[in-house]
Write an enzyme that holds these catalytic residues in place. Structure first.
Site, PDB file in Angstrom:
ATOM      1  N   ASP A  38       0.772  -1.253   0.000  1.00 14.26           N
ATOM      2  CA  ASP A  38       0.000   0.000   0.000  1.00 14.26           C
ATOM      3  C   ASP A  38       0.804   1.304   0.000  1.00 14.26           C
ATOM      4  O   ASP A  38       0.468   2.243   0.725  1.00 14.26           O
ATOM      5  CB  ASP A  38      -0.957   0.031   1.204  1.00 14.26           C
ATOM      6  CG  ASP A  38      -1.821  -1.216   1.320  1.00 14.26           C
ATOM      7  OD1 ASP A  38      -1.928  -1.972   0.341  1.00 14.26           O
ATOM      8  OD2 ASP A  38      -2.389  -1.427   2.406  1.00 14.26           O
ATOM      9  N   LYS A  66      -7.004  -4.395  -2.409  1.00 11.83           N
ATOM     10  CA  LYS A  66      -7.574  -5.040  -1.226  1.00 11.83           C
ATOM     11  C   LYS A  66      -8.440  -4.048  -0.458  1.00 11.83           C
ATOM     12  O   LYS A  66      -8.271  -2.846  -0.581  1.00 11.83           O
ATOM     13  CB  LYS A  66      -6.482  -5.632  -0.334  1.00 11.83           C
ATOM     14  CG  LYS A  66      -5.560  -4.623   0.329  1.00 11.83           C
ATOM     15  CD  LYS A  66      -4.472  -5.353   1.112  1.00 11.83           C
ATOM     16  CE  LYS A  66      -3.511  -4.429   1.807  1.00 11.83           C
ATOM     17  NZ  LYS A  66      -4.041  -3.664   2.907  1.00 11.83           N
ATOM     18  N   CYS A 125      -1.719  -2.080   8.398  1.00 13.70           N
ATOM     19  CA  CYS A 125      -1.580  -3.163   7.417  1.00 13.70           C
ATOM     20  C   CYS A 125      -0.313  -3.990   7.607  1.00 13.70           C
ATOM     21  O   CYS A 125      -0.337  -5.220   7.460  1.00 13.70           O
ATOM     22  CB  CYS A 125      -1.663  -2.600   6.004  1.00 13.70           C
ATOM     23  SG  CYS A 125      -3.269  -1.829   5.653  1.00 13.70           S
TER      24      CYS A 125
END
Length: 181
Positions: free
Chosen positions: A14, A77, A110
Site C-alpha cells: 500500500d 484489497k 496493514c
C-alpha cells in the site's frame, strides 16, 4: 535464524499516492524502499504488491512503480491484512517461500496485521524497518515493538540484502553494492 534467498519473497504493501505525502519522512522512506525493491529484483525474489482501496488512496507512487518495473502487478484489497486476500494466499502457496520481507505503509495497521497473520500461518515476516512507515512516528515505533514481541524479525534493507546475497564477488553482490551507494 539466517535468511536464504531461496526461501524468501517480498511483499510491498500500500505505498499509495494520496496517503504517501502524509507519511513520516516519506522521501527517506521511499528512497530506502526503492533500494530494497531493486535489490530483491537483483536476487530474483518473487514480489507481491498490494494497494488498499485505490479509489480513495490512489495507485502506488510513481517512484515505487518505476523500481518495481515488470513486477508492478498490484492487487487491490479492502482488508487491512494481505493474508485476507485470496490472491496473496495463492502467491504464498505457489512460491512456497517461508520468509516474507515486508515494506510499505502503514506500520501500525496493514504491516502489523499482515505480519501477525503470517506468523499464525507459519511464515516468518521480516519487517524492513527503514522501509515501513506511518503518518505518526509513535505509531510506527509502537508497531515495531509489538512485531518484535510477537516474533517477527526486524531488519534494514542493507543488512537483509547482503544477508540474502551471502557472498561477495557474485554478480548479485556487485548489483546490490551499486544500488545501496
Amino acid at each position: 535464524m539466517r535468511l536464504l534467498k531461496e526461501d524468501t519473497s517480498l511483499l510491498v504493501i500500500d505505498i499509495q499516492s494520496r496517503l504517501f505525502p502524509h507519511i513520516h519522512e516519506f522521501q527517506k522512506f521511499e528512497d530506502s524502499t526503492c533500494k530494497l525493491i531493486e535489490g530483491t529484483k537483483a536476487l530474483n525474489l518473487p514480489i507481491f504488491v498490494s494497494e488498499q482501496y485505490v479509489k480513495g488512496l490512489g495507485e502506488t507512487t510513481n517512484n515505487i512503480k518505476a523500481a518495481l518495473g515488470d513486477s508492478y502487478k498490484p492487487i487491490e484489497k479492502m482488508a487491512f491484512s494481505c493474508c485476507d486476500m485470496d490472491e496473496y494466499q495463492a502467491f504464498l502457496k505457489q512460491n512456497g517461500k517461508k520468509n516474507v520481507l515486508i515494506c510499505g505503509i502503514e506500520s501500525h495497521i496493514c504491516i502489523l496485521q499482515t505480519s501477525l497473520d503470517l506468523l499464525k500461518a507459519g511464515f516468518q515476516p521480516v519487517v524492513i524497518e527503514n522501509c515501513v512507515s506511518s503518518r505518526n512516528l509513535q505509531d510506527k515505533e509502537t508497531a515495531i515493538r509489538r512485531l518484535l514481541q510477537e516474533g517477527a524479525i526486524v531488519s534494514t534493507y542493507e543488512s537483509i540484502l547482503f544477508e540474502l546475497c551471502r557472498y561477495s564477488g557474485t554478480p548479485e553482490f556487485k548489483e546490490i553494492s551499486k544500488i545501496i551507494k
